[in-house]
Design a protein around this motif. Structure first.
Motif, PDB file in Angstrom:
ATOM      1  N   GLN A 128      66.727  10.841 -41.746  1.00 16.13           N
ATOM      2  CA  GLN A 128      65.774   9.770 -41.436  1.00 16.13           C
ATOM      3  C   GLN A 128      66.461   8.589 -40.765  1.00 16.13           C
ATOM      4  O   GLN A 128      65.915   7.996 -39.833  1.00 16.13           O
ATOM      5  CB  GLN A 128      65.039   9.338 -42.711  1.00 16.13           C
ATOM      6  CG  GLN A 128      64.085  10.397 -43.208  1.00 16.13           C
ATOM      7  CD  GLN A 128      63.415  10.030 -44.525  1.00 16.13           C
ATOM      8  OE1 GLN A 128      63.856   9.135 -45.239  1.00 16.13           O
ATOM      9  NE2 GLN A 128      62.353  10.747 -44.853  1.00 16.13           N
ATOM     10  N   GLN A 129      67.653   8.265 -41.212  1.00 11.07           N
ATOM     11  CA  GLN A 129      68.393   7.158 -40.607  1.00 11.07           C
ATOM     12  C   GLN A 129      68.747   7.492 -39.157  1.00 11.07           C
ATOM     13  O   GLN A 129      68.643   6.642 -38.269  1.00 11.07           O
ATOM     14  CB  GLN A 129      69.651   6.860 -41.418  1.00 11.07           C
ATOM     15  CG  GLN A 129      70.400   5.638 -40.956  1.00 11.07           C
ATOM     16  CD  GLN A 129      71.638   5.381 -41.799  1.00 11.07           C
ATOM     17  OE1 GLN A 129      71.984   6.145 -42.696  1.00 11.07           O
ATOM     18  NE2 GLN A 129      72.318   4.291 -41.495  1.00 11.07           N
ATOM     19  N   THR A 132      65.712   7.094 -36.997  1.00 10.98           N
ATOM     20  CA  THR A 132      65.410   5.672 -36.802  1.00 10.98           C
ATOM     21  C   THR A 132      66.277   5.081 -35.697  1.00 10.98           C
ATOM     22  O   THR A 132      65.784   4.354 -34.827  1.00 10.98           O
ATOM     23  CB  THR A 132      65.614   4.902 -38.118  1.00 10.98           C
ATOM     24  OG1 THR A 132      64.684   5.416 -39.088  1.00 10.98           O
ATOM     25  CG2 THR A 132      65.398   3.415 -37.948  1.00 10.98           C
ATOM     26  N   ALA A 135      65.212   6.528 -32.273  1.00 11.57           N
ATOM     27  CA  ALA A 135      63.913   6.053 -31.797  1.00 11.57           C
ATOM     28  C   ALA A 135      63.992   4.643 -31.221  1.00 11.57           C
ATOM     29  O   ALA A 135      63.182   4.270 -30.369  1.00 11.57           O
ATOM     30  CB  ALA A 135      62.891   6.101 -32.927  1.00 11.57           C
ATOM     31  N   ARG A 144      59.138   8.048 -31.892  1.00 14.41           N
ATOM     32  CA  ARG A 144      59.576   8.566 -33.195  1.00 14.41           C
ATOM     33  C   ARG A 144      59.556  10.092 -33.199  1.00 14.41           C
ATOM     34  O   ARG A 144      60.478  10.738 -33.715  1.00 14.41           O
ATOM     35  CB  ARG A 144      58.707   8.015 -34.323  1.00 14.41           C
ATOM     36  CG  ARG A 144      58.923   6.529 -34.576  1.00 14.41           C
ATOM     37  CD  ARG A 144      58.271   6.031 -35.867  1.00 14.41           C
ATOM     38  NE  ARG A 144      56.993   6.613 -36.209  1.00 14.41           N
ATOM     39  CZ  ARG A 144      55.794   6.129 -35.868  1.00 14.41           C
ATOM     40  NH1 ARG A 144      55.721   5.012 -35.157  1.00 14.41           N
ATOM     41  NH2 ARG A 144      54.687   6.714 -36.242  1.00 14.41           N
TER      42      ARG A 144
END
Length: 187
Positions: A128-129, A132, A135, A144
């Motif tokens: 997820q990092q 992020t 994106a 995203r």
């Protein structure tokens, strides 16, 4: 004898466990099989590792630490395209250095169980990092999605192409991921 007194045994346990997990899956591999593979008793194995989940964490933590560092380093750079390329290169380098271990994460669903929750939370967090950072600031839904696609395109195929030399695989994965991000793939 302390754990630090026998670093060779601990390292052999990790090598044998990685091989057995890769050949039979994490879920189908027993502590007895690992002990026999190393040539030690099950009691001796438990002296070094309290559980199979602890062995898995010891295998996965070093590459995850490297991935976390690559993501953090990329996040400190200026310019989205520069950050994206740096993150993808750093993650690919870490994953390819630990190709066999990363294949466990990418191919073996049995590692995602109750006893491995903490380790798997780290995997989800770094993914997820990375997305992020890829994106960019205030990303649109499309950005995203593309970031998630690019990260998957760069990392997921690593376990599927064990026969492809590392430098060639790295180049192809990087190029494909950058294309998804609509970034320059040249030097």
């Amino acid at each position: 004898m302390s754990r630090s007194a026998e670093p060779g045994t601990r390292d052999r346990i990790l090598v044998v466990a990685r091989e057995l997990f890769g050949a039979h899956t994490y879920g189908a591999t027993s502590m007895r099989q690992i002990a026999e593979g190393v040539g030690i008793t099950k009691a001796s194995l438990y002296h070094h590792f309290a559980s199979k989940a602890e062995i898995l964490a010891s295998l996965i933590d070093p590459p995850i630490d490297e991935l976390d560092q690559a993501i953090a380093a990329a996040g400190r750079l200026t310019g989205l395209a520069v950050r994206q390329r740096s993150l993808l290169e750093g993650c690919l380098d870490a994953m390819l250095r630990h190709r066999d271990t990363m294949a466990l994460l990418l191919k073996d669903a049995s590692i995602y169980g109750d006893q491995t929750t903490a380790t798997m939370e780290r995997v989800v967090a770094f993914s997820q990092q990375a997305i992020t950072v890829l994106a960019g600031p205030r990303p649109s839904r499309r950005q995203r999605i593309r970031a998630a696609q690019a990260f998957a395109a760069a990392t997921d195929p690593i376990s599927q192409f064990a026969d492809v030399p590392t430098d060639q695989l790295r180049s192809e994965l990087l190029s494909g991921a950058l294309t998804l991000l609509q970034a320059q793939s040249g030097p």
